[in-house]
Design a protein around this motif. Structure first.
Motif, short mmCIF file in Angstrom:
data_model
loop_
_atom_site.label_atom_id
_atom_site.label_comp_id
_atom_site.label_asym_id
_atom_site.label_seq_id
_atom_site.Cartn_x
_atom_site.Cartn_y
_atom_site.Cartn_z
N VAL A 13 12.40 1.24 6.43
CA VAL A 13 11.84 0.36 5.19
C VAL A 13 12.65 0.70 3.93
O VAL A 13 13.27 -0.16 3.16
N GLU A 14 12.86 1.90 3.46
CA GLU A 14 13.30 2.20 2.30
C GLU A 14 14.91 2.12 2.22
O GLU A 14 15.64 1.81 1.33
N LEU A 15 15.58 2.63 3.51
CA LEU A 15 17.02 2.19 3.74
C LEU A 15 17.21 0.85 3.75
O LEU A 15 18.38 0.39 3.16
N GLY A 16 16.47 -0.01 4.34
CA GLY A 16 16.88 -1.42 4.49
C GLY A 16 18.24 -1.45 5.27
O GLY A 16 18.37 -0.96 6.20
N ASP A 17 19.09 -2.56 4.89
CA ASP A 17 20.31 -2.77 5.34
C ASP A 17 21.53 -1.77 5.19
O ASP A 17 22.44 -1.81 5.86
N SER A 18 21.07 -0.86 4.23
CA SER A 18 22.16 0.06 3.88
C SER A 18 22.07 1.41 4.69
O SER A 18 23.05 2.39 4.16
#
Length: 446
Positions: free
Chosen positions: A397-402
């Motif tokens: 969740v914290e990283l997302g698409d990155s």
């Protein structure tokens, strides 16, 4: 997997795990399997890398093949993909490669290859294992006993095949440092690139049976990096002991791994022959996935292991696949990963684009990736470890698409591998260390 065969044949310490008795038994069991499948006198191709124990194990495999009524065609030292190619091109019933690939000199292994040049299926390996453990009362005698033979010009046929893959490309004026890992490519690799016109400085190309992979080759690219810079070369290429993989580096010593090489080949195919898609593994860098999306090239991801990449290629019909480790499969030319062939195709792509390797690598931007092997844990409990997977979800969740997170148990050791990717190296390291700590706390070894 069975008692003996793993994802890449049988492998272990030579004369301890991989004994002459086991090698003889595998040779016998292979021929018995082939005879049950309808081959009255199987013809089996045998190659090896140059590690000292290969001579001992080759003799044992040959004895087993002949004892079971098959003929053994001995090729001596040759890359694994060369054995696969010649098994098919010479019309053999099967092939055997004696090698431990990138492993240290003390190790060795036995890989079995089918008549089409592909590795034996899991079912076929299971049958070999069954017969390996079963007494055989029907032993051939007299003229039914198999013979050991050599085929003149066989290795030259493989070299010609690799040269032909370059088409009309002329590499005159290109300076290459080639690290052969003191392994199976020590003769074939330099010969192929020189026939294409390249100026080749071959290093780690004097195998003596004890120096294979010893601080050199694709597992130790620092050896290649230094030589490229010292020699003012345009690029460097390194193979592993059996030459089924490749790592490259640019003129300034920057490493180009399997992900980047696969991206270069896929992008070039998109603009030349066309490409339906590419197959790679879950360990592939997220930057590769972004690059393929930008190029509108579909990607299928499989479990780690070149056999799974090949299965994905067969199922999808895609002709290009590979792994971050440098196993690249171009099924138009080969049935397995071939490091020398990959070098040829990479140089061909560079030449046809009129670009340096450094310029070609701009096709993808690699995201920082951190891999931590968490040792001394109960990997069998990973699937049901709710606290671990909750931590993974929080990181995702914290990283997302990155970025992304991958946790998987080792297939052979009491290890859980934690891999993270993120926009920065600090973020990737932080998430990996946090998750490794959770794994260590939640899955203590019993």
């Amino acid at each position: 997997m069975g008692q003996y065969f793993g994802t890449d044949g049988v492998r272990g310490v030579a004369n301890e795990d991989i004994t002459p008795e086991l090698a003889l038994g595998i040779g016998r069991a292979l021929v018995r399997t082939l005879r049950e499948e309808g081959a009255p006198r199987p013809r089996v191709i045998i190659g090896r890398d140059p590690r000292a124990s290969g001579e001992m194990l080759e003799s044992a495999v040959v004895a087993g093949i002949c004892s079971a009524g098959g003929d053994a065609v001995v090729l001596d030292v040759l890359p694994t993909p060369g054995v696969a190619y010649l098994t098919a091109s010479l019309g053999a019933t099967a092939g055997v490669m004696i090698s431990a690939s990138h492993n240290p000199v003390a190790d060795n292994g036995i890989k079995l290859i089918g008549p089409t040049g592909h590795k034996l299926s899991d079912d076929e390996e299971t049958r070999v294992e069954e017969l390996l453990q079963r007494f055989d009362s029907d032993r051939p005698i007299g003229t039914r006993i198999g013979r050991k033979r050599h085929v003149a010009g066989a290795v030259e046929g493989y070299i010609a095949h690799l040269v032909a893959a370059a088409g009309a490309v002329d590499l005159r004026g290109v300076k290459i440092v080639l690290d052969c890992a003191n392994g199976a490519a020590s003769m074939v690799g330099p010969t192929v690139l020189r026939r294409l016109g390249a100026e080749v400085t071959a290093i780690a190309a004097i195998p003596d049976g004890t120096n294979i992979n010893d601080g050199v080759g694709s597992n130790h690219p620092e050896h290649l990096q230094g030589a490229v810079v010292r020699n003012g070369a345009d690029l460097g290429i390194a193979h592993d002991g059996d030459a089924d993989r490749i790592v490259a580096c640019t003129s300034d010593g920057t490493i180009v791994d399997g992900d980047a090489i696969l991206a270069i080949l896929a992008a070039h195919a998109k603009t030349t022959t066309g490409i339906d898609g590419v197959v790679t593994t879950v360990m592939t860098n997220l930057g590769f996935m972004h690059a393929m999306k930008d190029l509108d090239i579909p990607v299928i991801q499989t479990k780690v292991g070149d056999r799974y990449v090949l299965e994905g290629m067969h199922e999808s019909g895609y002709v290009l696949g590979g792994e971050q480790s440098g196993h690249i499969i171009a099924s138009e030319y080969a049935t397995t990963g071939d490091g020398v062939l990959t070098a040829v195709l990479l140089l061909k792509a560079m030449a046809e684009q009129g670009r340096t390797l450094d310029e070609c690598t701009t096709v993808m931007t690699r995201l920082p990736q951190v891999l931590i092997n968490v040792t001394g844990v109960d990997k069998s409990a990973l699937d049901d470890a709710t606290k671990v997977w909750d931590a993974v979800k929080a990181a995702e969740v914290e990283l997302g698409d990155s970025g992304r997170v991958l946790l998987r148990p080792s297939g052979t050791e009491p290890i859980v591998r934690v891999m993270t990717e993120a926009a920065t190296a600090d973020a990737a390291r932080s998430h990996a260390e946090t998750l490794a700590g959770v794994v260590k706390d939640v899955l203590p070894a019993g």
